[in-house]
Scaffold this active site. Sequence first.
Site, PDB file in Angstrom:
ATOM      1  CG  ASN A 118      -2.265   0.670   0.934  1.00 34.45           C
ATOM      2  OD1 ASN A 118      -2.303   1.716   0.295  1.00 34.45           O
ATOM      3  ND2 ASN A 118      -3.342   0.094   1.439  1.00 34.45           N
ATOM      4  CG  HIS A 137      24.023   2.718  10.471  1.00 34.66           C
ATOM      5  ND1 HIS A 137      24.732   3.042   9.345  1.00 34.66           N
ATOM      6  CD2 HIS A 137      22.723   2.944  10.165  1.00 34.66           C
ATOM      7  CE1 HIS A 137      23.906   3.462   8.409  1.00 34.66           C
ATOM      8  NE2 HIS A 137      22.672   3.402   8.873  1.00 34.66           N
ATOM      9  CB  THR A 196      13.379  -6.370  17.472  1.00 36.33           C
ATOM     10  OG1 THR A 196      12.708  -7.078  18.523  1.00 36.33           O
ATOM     11  CG2 THR A 196      12.951  -4.912  17.458  1.00 36.33           C
ATOM     12  NE  ARG A 253       3.668  -8.926  24.577  1.00 34.48           N
ATOM     13  CZ  ARG A 253       3.099  -7.751  24.357  1.00 34.48           C
ATOM     14  NH1 ARG A 253       3.571  -6.957  23.435  1.00 34.48           N
ATOM     15  NH2 ARG A 253       2.020  -7.387  25.021  1.00 34.48           N
TER      16      ARG A 253
END
Length: 184
Positions: free
Chosen positions: A83, A113, A163, A178
């Site tokens: 989208n 980084h 993550t 989660r």
Amino acid sequence: MSEQWQKMVSGQNYQPWDAELTAKRQQAKVICHRFNQTCPSEESQRRALLAQLLGQESDAHIEAPFHCDYGSNLKLGKRFYANHGCTLLDPAAIVIGDDVLLAPGVVIATATHPIDPERRAAGEESAQAITIGNRVWLGANVSVCPGVTIGDNVVVGAGSVVTRDLPANTVCAGNPARVIRPVE
């Protein structure tokens, strides 16, 4: 391909301001700009630009605006839909399965980084591949971080930050994302 390109796609530290990498990003930005300026009814022109960006034909449907770093490291499955306002930063591979839906504002970023400020200031960067399974739906403004794998049939709630890996057949949400419940 240059040494920096090889380092980049293999997950090693690389210099993103290498002349070849800079030129390839610039080329992708030009194609994205053209794609983003086409009228939605100019389907053949949009498909041609997408094929040029990806380096192969695709039945993907991507709404403008769309942005990526290189395009050539994107592997989009059948019936992929993105989208408005999605960004896929692809110094490393982003492999997306079939029937995947991205809501507005999704960011999938393989680049990262160093934590060390000296190395970061020196321009060092690395990238880790991201894999998204089949029949996945990422809600509005989801961010997917480097190195993550999302299993088949996963739904990720709006605003979540992924993550770590998410198992197949789950509804996930939060920061960090989660498992909330299984998909039934």
